[in-house]
Design an enzyme around this catalytic site. Structure first.
Site: not given
Ligand code: T3D
Length: 264
Positions: A91, A146
């Site tokens: 926030h 959020d």
């Molecule tokens: O407590 C609080 O903080 C409250 C607030 C909450 C608000 C929110 O934002 S909740 C939503 C959180 N975000 C997500 O759920 C998205 C998670 N990520 C994804 O679904 C995918 O990564 C994407 C669709 C964004 C991108 O996909 P892609 O295939 O292009 O990339 P990837 O391979 O998934 O990610 C690359 C790396 O980034 C990977 O690391 P690794 O496995 O190669 O070591 C992945 O784990 C990392 N990464 C991506 N998103 C996140 C993340 N690591 C931590 N947190 C993430 N959100």
């Protein structure tokens, strides 16, 4: 200020702020959010900064909350208190963007998911690379949108589209985001950085007090009736009309030359 999770660059009166955790697609750690808030607060108070440009390092803008950090912060066996985390870390950033007395431009250079998407959409002008993707990822992990998304997004795209997008968690490509009104311009990937900086530079050369007032007026219009809004316009015009930039703008028009605004 020497942030570890941001790259800060000054381009004349533009402060370019780059989210810099590319190995995690610039996921929002507590440290990044704290440093971003400090940076934005300092920019708000710095008269030499007349526009802030926010973008991401690497192939993404931001993947939203760092889910590894969020999970590791929880006590074993206890649910994560997401609300407290939002109040404490997100926030202040959102308020700093909305309250910034100068334009904030977001250049979405790749995937923008969850709170990363909604921080971008909280900015005043949002442009995107052609490869950008916008995802209300919250529902995919059983959460609600959020970071201001339930306030900002229906106002930008209307209830029906907001409902479908948020309830499915489907991703939007940049062209759809432009068509729906989430972003105003889409540039080829190779051009985004230069085009966004050119736009930010143009805004930074504008009459900053008037630009800040435009932001306040547009935000106020969301809850005002017509009479109160035109009254607020008149009061604001009285204040802004006393600025050096107004004198310069009118003189420049009469002298048939481009104005040289100073932000005062
Ligand atoms: O407590 C609080 O903080 C409250 C607030 C909450 C608000 C929110 O934002 S909740 C939503 C959180 N975000 C997500 O759920 C998205 C998670 N990520 C994804 O679904 C995918 O990564 C994407 C669709 C964004 C991108 O996909 P892609 O295939 O292009 O990339 P990837 O391979 O998934 O990610 C690359 C790396 O980034 C990977 O690391 P690794 O496995 O190669 O070591 C992945 O784990 C990392 N990464 C991506 N998103 C996140 C993340 N690591 C931590 N947190 C993430 N959100």
């Amino acid at each position: 200020m020497n942030p570890e999770t941001l790259i800060l660059e000054r381009h004349d009166a533009v402060l370019r702020v780059v989210l810099n955790r590319p190995e995690r697609l610039n996921a929002l750690s507590d440290q990044l959010l704290r440093e971003l808030h400090e940076t934005l607060a300092a920019a708000a108070d710095d008269d030499a900064v007349r526009c802030v440009l926010l973008t991401g390092q690497g192939r993404g803008f931001s993947a939203g909350a760092d889910l590894r950090d969020a999970a590791s912060a929880a006590r074993p066996g206890e649910p994560i208190d997401f609300g407290a985390r939002l109040e404490q870390t997100y926030h202040p950033v959102l308020r700093a963007i909305r309250g910034m007395p100068k334009p904030v431009v977001a250049a979405v250079n790749g995937v923008a998911a969850g709170a990363g998407c909604n921080i971008a959409l909280a900015c005043d002008v949002v442009v995107a690379a052609r490869s950008a993707r916008f995802i209300q990822a919250f529902v995919r992990i059983g959460l609600v949108p959020d970071a201001g998304g339930t306030w900002t997004i229906p106002r930008l795209i209307g209830r029906a589209r907001a409902m479908r997008w948020m309830m499915t968690g489907d991703e939007l490509d940049a062209e759809t985001a432009e068509r729906w009104g989430l972003v105003t311009e889409v540039f080829d990937d190779a051009e985004l950085a230069d085009r966004a900086l050119a736009l930010a530079t143009r805004l930074a050369q504008g009459p900053t007090l008037a630009l800040a007032a435009i932001k306040r007026l547009i935000d106020a219009s969301g809850t005002a009736d017509f009479e109160s809004q035109i009254a607020l316009e008149a009061r604001t015009q009285t204040d802004v009309g006393r600025s050096t930039d107004t004198i310069e703008g009118i003189s420049a028009f009469l002298e048939k030359r481009p104005p040289k605004f100073t932000g005062r």
